[in-house]
Design an enzyme around this catalytic site. Structure first.
Site, PDB file in Angstrom:
ATOM      1  CE1 TYR A 100     -11.145  12.170  19.758  1.00 28.09           C
ATOM      2  CE2 TYR A 100     -10.347  14.228  20.687  1.00 28.09           C
ATOM      3  CZ  TYR A 100     -11.175  13.125  20.755  1.00 28.09           C
ATOM      4  OH  TYR A 100     -12.035  12.992  21.805  1.00 28.09           O
ATOM      5  CD  GLU A 128     -16.865  17.216  21.915  1.00 34.14           C
ATOM      6  OE1 GLU A 128     -16.702  16.000  22.170  1.00 34.14           O
ATOM      7  OE2 GLU A 128     -17.106  17.626  20.769  1.00 34.14           O
TER       8      GLU A 128
END
Length: 176
Positions: A8, A85
């Site tokens: 995203y 991440e």
């Protein structure tokens, strides 16, 4: 069985792993938001930047891309994604159901914000976000590059995010 990753933000333009298929997909119950202070990749502890995260929100959905991991690359892709991440533990790794453009549902590795983490900053006004993004730089480069690449790649695949579009235009104005 295919391993899917939901992209995203920067995973759209810099996945860092071999992607064999990209499909527009929707994740219900989350919105794309500049709600995470970046003290590593796009800012520093002294001058934090902002990066996108998936912020839980009832009744909404985030449209992004389902990224299919190359067969045989699942373990190393997961290791890579975790190193990238989970650097500050502000993201939580979740296996969530996403809906592909053709209506099929698949489980995807997805990184969502931990709303209890100190880097979480929900609902900053867009003007404040623009000012932060315009000045922050981290070990992966300028925060502006992150914003512009994400907005451009969303537009390339026909996805529009009005807040990102506004931010990109405003930050270009602020940075000349």
């Amino acid at each position: 069985m295919t391993m899917w990753v939901f992209g995203y933000g920067s995973l759209l333009w810099n996945p860092g792993f071999e992607v064999t298929r990209r499909v527009v997909a929707t994740l219900p119950g989350y919105r794309r938001s500049f709600c995470m202070r970046s003290i590593h990749h796009r800012g520093t502890p002294e001058v934090p930047g902002l990066v996108l995260a998936l912020d839980a929100a009832p009744g909404v959905a985030c449209t992004g891309m389902a990224l299919a991991v190359a067969p045989g690359q699942e373990a190393q892709t997961l290791d890579y994604l975790r190193a990238r991440e989970l650097i500050s533990s502000a993201y939580l790794e979740r296996d969530l159901t996403i809906t592909l453009q053709d209506g099929a549902e698949v489980c995807a590795v997805t990184y969502v914000i931990d709303s209890e983490h100190e880097q979480y900053c929900s609902d900053l006004p867009l003007e404040e976000q623009a000012n932060i993004i315009a000045r922050a730089v981290g070990d992966r480069g300028a925060n502006t590059e992150y914003l512009f690449n994400t907005a451009d790649h969303l537009a390339e695949v026909g996805l529009h995010d009005p807040d990102l579009d506004w931010l990109a235009q405003r930050v270009r104005g602020l940075t000349g």
